[in-house]
Structure formats: structure tokens, C-alpha cells
Design a protein around this motif. Structure first.
Motif, mmCIF file in Angstrom:
data_model
loop_
_atom_site.group_PDB
_atom_site.id
_atom_site.type_symbol
_atom_site.label_atom_id
_atom_site.label_comp_id
_atom_site.label_asym_id
_atom_site.label_seq_id
_atom_site.Cartn_x
_atom_site.Cartn_y
_atom_site.Cartn_z
ATOM 1 N N LYS A 128 0.851 -1.180 0.000
ATOM 2 C CA LYS A 128 0.000 0.000 0.000
ATOM 3 C C LYS A 128 0.891 1.235 0.000
ATOM 4 O O LYS A 128 1.803 1.348 0.805
ATOM 5 C CB LYS A 128 -0.877 -0.011 1.246
ATOM 6 C CG LYS A 128 -1.893 1.084 1.294
ATOM 7 C CD LYS A 128 -2.778 0.917 2.510
ATOM 8 C CE LYS A 128 -3.836 1.968 2.531
ATOM 9 N NZ LYS A 128 -4.717 1.811 3.688
ATOM 10 N N TRP A 129 0.657 2.136 -0.952
ATOM 11 C CA TRP A 129 1.435 3.374 -1.044
ATOM 12 C C TRP A 129 0.865 4.399 -0.078
ATOM 13 O O TRP A 129 -0.339 4.594 0.001
ATOM 14 C CB TRP A 129 1.359 3.931 -2.461
ATOM 15 C CG TRP A 129 2.160 3.155 -3.435
ATOM 16 C CD1 TRP A 129 1.804 1.977 -4.013
ATOM 17 C CD2 TRP A 129 3.446 3.476 -3.938
ATOM 18 N NE1 TRP A 129 2.799 1.548 -4.854
ATOM 19 C CE2 TRP A 129 3.812 2.457 -4.836
ATOM 20 C CE3 TRP A 129 4.316 4.529 -3.737
ATOM 21 C CZ2 TRP A 129 5.030 2.464 -5.513
ATOM 22 C CZ3 TRP A 129 5.512 4.538 -4.408
ATOM 23 C CH2 TRP A 129 5.860 3.511 -5.282
ATOM 24 N N LEU A 130 1.748 5.077 0.618
ATOM 25 C CA LEU A 130 1.342 6.150 1.520
ATOM 26 C C LEU A 130 1.976 7.445 1.041
ATOM 27 O O LEU A 130 3.163 7.492 0.745
ATOM 28 C CB LEU A 130 1.801 5.861 2.949
ATOM 29 C CG LEU A 130 1.256 4.583 3.590
ATOM 30 C CD1 LEU A 130 1.904 4.373 4.954
ATOM 31 C CD2 LEU A 130 -0.244 4.650 3.724
ATOM 32 N N LEU A 131 1.174 8.493 0.957
ATOM 33 C CA LEU A 131 1.673 9.809 0.569
ATOM 34 C C LEU A 131 1.734 10.695 1.803
ATOM 35 O O LEU A 131 0.853 10.646 2.650
ATOM 36 C CB LEU A 131 0.756 10.460 -0.469
ATOM 37 C CG LEU A 131 0.697 9.793 -1.833
ATOM 38 C CD1 LEU A 131 -0.348 10.482 -2.698
ATOM 39 C CD2 LEU A 131 2.046 9.827 -2.502
ATOM 40 N N ARG A 132 2.784 11.497 1.878
ATOM 41 C CA ARG A 132 2.908 12.440 2.986
ATOM 42 C C ARG A 132 1.791 13.473 2.905
ATOM 43 O O ARG A 132 1.422 13.928 1.834
ATOM 44 C CB ARG A 132 4.240 13.172 2.915
ATOM 45 C CG ARG A 132 5.411 12.309 3.149
ATOM 46 C CD ARG A 132 6.644 13.169 3.122
ATOM 47 N NE ARG A 132 7.792 12.327 2.819
ATOM 48 C CZ ARG A 132 8.957 12.769 2.450
ATOM 49 N NH1 ARG A 132 9.159 14.053 2.308
ATOM 50 N NH2 ARG A 132 9.932 11.955 2.206
ATOM 51 N N GLU A 133 1.331 13.866 4.055
ATOM 52 C CA GLU A 133 0.334 14.939 4.121
ATOM 53 C C GLU A 133 1.055 16.278 4.204
ATOM 54 O O GLU A 133 2.143 16.372 4.750
ATOM 55 C CB GLU A 133 -0.547 14.749 5.367
ATOM 56 C CG GLU A 133 -1.417 13.519 5.310
ATOM 57 C CD GLU A 133 -2.522 13.611 4.273
ATOM 58 O OE1 GLU A 133 -3.028 14.725 4.021
ATOM 59 O OE2 GLU A 133 -2.874 12.568 3.712
ATOM 60 N N GLY A 134 0.450 17.305 3.660
ATOM 61 C CA GLY A 134 0.943 18.671 3.809
ATOM 62 C C GLY A 134 2.408 18.854 3.452
ATOM 63 O O GLY A 134 3.228 19.038 4.340
ATOM 64 N N ILE A 135 2.738 18.827 2.185
ATOM 65 C CA ILE A 135 4.131 18.943 1.775
ATOM 66 C C ILE A 135 4.607 20.393 1.681
ATOM 67 O O ILE A 135 5.760 20.632 1.401
ATOM 68 C CB ILE A 135 4.395 18.203 0.442
ATOM 69 C CG1 ILE A 135 3.532 18.762 -0.682
ATOM 70 C CG2 ILE A 135 4.239 16.724 0.609
ATOM 71 C CD1 ILE A 135 3.840 18.184 -2.047
ATOM 72 N N GLY A 136 3.736 21.346 1.914
ATOM 73 C CA GLY A 136 4.128 22.762 1.921
ATOM 74 C C GLY A 136 3.864 23.444 0.590
ATOM 75 O O GLY A 136 3.733 22.812 -0.448
ATOM 76 N N ASP A 137 3.795 24.770 0.643
ATOM 77 C CA ASP A 137 3.467 25.568 -0.537
ATOM 78 C C ASP A 137 4.522 25.474 -1.630
ATOM 79 O O ASP A 137 4.209 25.327 -2.805
ATOM 80 C CB ASP A 137 3.273 27.039 -0.152
ATOM 81 C CG ASP A 137 2.023 27.254 0.692
ATOM 82 O OD1 ASP A 137 1.130 26.376 0.663
ATOM 83 O OD2 ASP A 137 1.939 28.285 1.372
ATOM 84 N N LYS A 138 5.804 25.553 -1.246
ATOM 85 C CA LYS A 138 6.888 25.497 -2.226
ATOM 86 C C LYS A 138 6.887 24.135 -2.930
ATOM 87 O O LYS A 138 7.001 24.053 -4.150
ATOM 88 C CB LYS A 138 8.228 25.741 -1.538
ATOM 89 C CG LYS A 138 9.401 25.786 -2.480
ATOM 90 C CD LYS A 138 10.688 26.084 -1.745
ATOM 91 C CE LYS A 138 11.863 26.070 -2.696
ATOM 92 N NZ LYS A 138 13.130 26.306 -2.002
ATOM 93 N N ALA A 139 6.730 23.069 -2.148
ATOM 94 C CA ALA A 139 6.704 21.721 -2.717
ATOM 95 C C ALA A 139 5.460 21.524 -3.576
ATOM 96 O O ALA A 139 5.519 20.914 -4.644
ATOM 97 C CB ALA A 139 6.761 20.676 -1.609
ATOM 98 N N SER A 140 4.337 22.063 -3.125
ATOM 99 C CA SER A 140 3.091 21.941 -3.881
ATOM 100 C C SER A 140 3.212 22.612 -5.243
ATOM 101 O O SER A 140 2.762 22.078 -6.255
ATOM 102 C CB SER A 140 1.941 22.552 -3.080
ATOM 103 O OG SER A 140 0.725 22.394 -3.760
#
Length: 64
Positions: free
Chosen positions: A11-23
Motif C-alpha cells: 500500500k502506497w502512503l503519501l505524505r500529508e501537507g508537503i508545503g506551498d513550495k513543494a506543492s
């Protein structure tokens, strides 16, 4: 829902809230390469922080 087929189920898990610059970088990767944001985000989290870096991972040098 994931199906069990006798093989290990992952199961793949994605980090929550990667920040504005990363987004913004994820959106740029997605837009530039014509890929979905989920794939762009996975690439970003794996260290491919620019469209060129992500493209280098996705495309063989002989195809460039």
C-alpha cells in the motif's frame, strides 16, 4: 480495496501537507511532463524536485 493474489500486497502512503513550495513544484512537474499530480508528488517525494530531474528518471537517455 487491495486484492490479495498470493503475492505480498503493498500500500502506497503519501505524505500529508508537503508545503506551498513543494506543492508548486509538484504542479510544475505535473504540468510540464503531462502526468498526474499523484505521480508528480511521488516523484517529488523521491527526490526528483524539478521537471528535468523527473523527466530524467522517467525517460531513458537514449530516448531524449
Amino acid at each position: 480495496m487491495l486484492k490479495k493474489t498470493g503475492k505480498t500486497t503493498k500500500k502506497w502512503l503519501l505524505r500529508e501537507g508537503i508545503g506551498d513550495k513543494a506543492s508548486a513544484a509538484v504542479q510544475e512537474i505535473s504540468r510540464t511532463l503531462g502526468i498526474g499530480e499523484v505521480l508528480a508528488r511521488l516523484l517529488y517525494c523521491r527526490g526528483y524536485k524539478t521537471p528535468d530531474a523527473a523527466r530524467g528518471f522517467l525517460v531513458l537517455e537514449s530516448e531524449m
